[in-house]
Design a protein around this motif. Structure first.
Motif, PDB file in Angstrom:
ATOM      1  N   ARG A  54       1.823   2.845  13.435  1.00  0.00           N
ATOM      2  CA  ARG A  54       0.915   1.952  12.712  1.00  0.00           C
ATOM      3  C   ARG A  54      -0.542   2.409  12.805  1.00  0.00           C
ATOM      4  O   ARG A  54      -1.395   1.963  12.025  1.00  0.00           O
ATOM      5  CB  ARG A  54       1.058   0.532  13.240  1.00  0.00           C
ATOM      6  CG  ARG A  54       0.523   0.303  14.629  1.00  0.00           C
ATOM      7  CD  ARG A  54       0.740  -1.130  15.092  1.00  0.00           C
ATOM      8  NE  ARG A  54       2.143  -1.396  15.402  1.00  0.00           N
ATOM      9  CZ  ARG A  54       2.855  -2.319  14.775  1.00  0.00           C
ATOM     10  NH1 ARG A  54       2.323  -3.045  13.819  1.00  0.00           N
ATOM     11  NH2 ARG A  54       4.108  -2.507  15.117  1.00  0.00           N
ATOM     12  N   THR A  95      -2.347   6.070   9.229  1.00  0.00           N
ATOM     13  CA  THR A  95      -2.151   5.399   7.950  1.00  0.00           C
ATOM     14  C   THR A  95      -1.003   5.994   7.148  1.00  0.00           C
ATOM     15  O   THR A  95      -0.170   5.268   6.601  1.00  0.00           O
ATOM     16  CB  THR A  95      -3.441   5.457   7.108  1.00  0.00           C
ATOM     17  OG1 THR A  95      -4.512   4.908   7.865  1.00  0.00           O
ATOM     18  CG2 THR A  95      -3.279   4.671   5.827  1.00  0.00           C
ATOM     19  N   ARG A 120       4.234  -1.607   7.773  1.00  0.00           N
ATOM     20  CA  ARG A 120       3.646  -2.488   6.759  1.00  0.00           C
ATOM     21  C   ARG A 120       4.730  -3.238   5.979  1.00  0.00           C
ATOM     22  O   ARG A 120       4.532  -4.396   5.590  1.00  0.00           O
ATOM     23  CB  ARG A 120       2.776  -1.677   5.796  1.00  0.00           C
ATOM     24  CG  ARG A 120       1.600  -0.993   6.469  1.00  0.00           C
ATOM     25  CD  ARG A 120       0.593  -1.997   6.993  1.00  0.00           C
ATOM     26  NE  ARG A 120      -0.497  -1.349   7.693  1.00  0.00           N
ATOM     27  CZ  ARG A 120      -0.676  -1.363   9.018  1.00  0.00           C
ATOM     28  NH1 ARG A 120       0.185  -2.027   9.781  1.00  0.00           N
ATOM     29  NH2 ARG A 120      -1.686  -0.742   9.578  1.00  0.00           N
ATOM     30  N   GLU A 172      -7.184   8.036  -0.492  1.00  0.00           N
ATOM     31  CA  GLU A 172      -7.014   6.586  -0.647  1.00  0.00           C
ATOM     32  C   GLU A 172      -5.655   6.138  -0.118  1.00  0.00           C
ATOM     33  O   GLU A 172      -5.106   5.128  -0.573  1.00  0.00           O
ATOM     34  CB  GLU A 172      -7.170   6.188  -2.118  1.00  0.00           C
ATOM     35  CG  GLU A 172      -6.070   6.670  -3.045  1.00  0.00           C
ATOM     36  CD  GLU A 172      -6.317   8.072  -3.605  1.00  0.00           C
ATOM     37  OE1 GLU A 172      -5.745   8.384  -4.666  1.00  0.00           O
ATOM     38  OE2 GLU A 172      -7.083   8.830  -3.000  1.00  0.00           O
ATOM     39  N   ASP A 220      -4.685   4.587   2.468  1.00  0.00           N
ATOM     40  CA  ASP A 220      -4.580   3.229   3.022  1.00  0.00           C
ATOM     41  C   ASP A 220      -4.253   2.221   1.927  1.00  0.00           C
ATOM     42  O   ASP A 220      -3.394   1.349   2.094  1.00  0.00           O
ATOM     43  CB  ASP A 220      -5.862   2.846   3.759  1.00  0.00           C
ATOM     44  CG  ASP A 220      -7.112   3.085   2.938  1.00  0.00           C
ATOM     45  OD1 ASP A 220      -7.028   3.760   1.889  1.00  0.00           O
ATOM     46  OD2 ASP A 220      -8.176   2.603   3.359  1.00  0.00           O
ATOM     47  N   GLU A 221      -4.926   2.332   0.790  1.00  0.00           N
ATOM     48  CA  GLU A 221      -4.658   1.438  -0.338  1.00  0.00           C
ATOM     49  C   GLU A 221      -3.259   1.676  -0.898  1.00  0.00           C
ATOM     50  O   GLU A 221      -2.527   0.723  -1.230  1.00  0.00           O
ATOM     51  CB  GLU A 221      -5.709   1.670  -1.435  1.00  0.00           C
ATOM     52  CG  GLU A 221      -5.463   0.878  -2.707  1.00  0.00           C
ATOM     53  CD  GLU A 221      -6.425   1.270  -3.815  1.00  0.00           C
ATOM     54  OE1 GLU A 221      -6.176   0.831  -4.961  1.00  0.00           O
ATOM     55  OE2 GLU A 221      -7.390   2.003  -3.554  1.00  0.00           O
TER      56      GLU A 221
END
Length: 308
Positions: free
Chosen positions: A101, A104, A111, A273, A275-276
């Motif tokens: 976790r 990322t 998640r 990007e 993480d998004e």
């Protein structure tokens, strides 16, 4: 034949040609969504591809992380159908979110688990309209060996012995050969999984052999190996200058091999990007898996409880 490393069965097959003895490939298109079901039928084909015998379903959509609501519903239903087709019809299910976790690109499994509807402790206390409809689901994100000092497969073996599920669903990040597949391809297989495979950190596998129950693996590519990117770029350069046509094919192949096996080693690359992207894909996967597990509950009610 190109040499590369990938966790996707469809990329392994494309590297050997789409038609192979002992392999069945069926592809369907739903507008711009591609649905492919691969069956590896014998040990010879499995050894050649470096995959286990079994079935592999992939759902591909280039805009998967940022699709609209209608397209997202279609994709989640396709994931649900694939998972449901591999699940035993009855019995509890244990969902395992693999990965670290704190990294990322390796956090997809954790998640997804955060968004799962867990019901093993609720079946006798839920509202009347759901009583008797919910399948028993438990979930865990056990972390990685470097944080726990315990192999994930060992932890899961103990949980399976206590919870006694009829199946385990394991979610993990994968590695792809083609960078375009990052967060655009979902693979579902009934052959199990090796935790950490997406970041080159192979561990004891989660399979029927190690856990004693059926293991369904759900994964999405989050990284590509830097060596394959370098090799592909070099191959395009060689092709552009016509080196293959000049009678230097053997030398060009040796150069490509050295690039692929060279100083880049197991270095992996992921989008900035990420993480998004991980959060978006995790939401889609959790929707699909929740639908697969709770097939007796309509989607609207399921979403209400899953987001509560």
């Amino acid at each position: 034949m190109r040499g590369f490393r990938t966790d996707l069965a469809m990329e392994s097959i494309s590297g050997h040609g789409l038609r192979m003895e002992g392999v069945q490939v069926r592809t369907h298109h739903l507008n711009d969504i591609t649905h492919t079901r691969i069956r590896i039928l014998n040990e010879r084909a499995a050894d050649l591809l470096g995959r286990k015998r079994g079935q592999y379903v992939t759902v591909e959509y280039p805009g998967l992380p940022r699709c609209d609501t209608a397209r997202r519903q279609v994709l989640s239903r396709l994931v649900a159908q694939a998972v449901r087709s591999m699940l035993p019809p009855q019995g509890d299910v244990l969902v395992v979110g693999l990965g670290n976790r704190n990294v990322t690109a390796d956090a997809l499994g954790t998640r997804v688990v955060e968004r799962m509807l867990v019901t093993r402790h609720l079946r006798q206390t839920v509202a009347g309209e759901l009583r008797g409809k919910l399948r028993g689901v438990s979930a865990i994100a056990p972390g990685v060996l470097g944080l726990t000092g315990i192999e994930t497969a060992e932890l899961c073996r103990g949980l399976v012995g206590h919870v006694r599920p009829t199946a385990v669903i394991a979610i993990d990040a994968l590695a792809a050969y083609e960078s375009e597949r990052i967060c655009t391809t979902v693979q579902i297989t009934d052959t199990g999984i090796e935790p950490g495979s997406g970041v080159g950190n192979h561990r004891l596998g989660l399979t029927r052999d190690t856990l004693g129950v059926k293991v369904i693996a759900v994964g999405v590519p989050m990284v590509v190996y830097a060596s394959t990117i370098a090799r592909d770029a070099m191959a395009r350069l060689i092709d552009a200058y016509g080196i293959y046509a000049s009678g230097h094919d053997e030398a060009a192949q040796e150069l490509l091999r050295q690039v692929a096996d060279g100083f880049l080693g197991d270095m992996v690359v992921t989008p900035r990007e990420i993480d998004e992207l991980v959060l978006s894909v995790a939401g889609l996967l959790s929707d699909g898996i929740n639908q697969a597990l709770q097939s007796a509950v309509d989607e609207e009610t399921l979403h209400t409880f899953a987001r509560a």
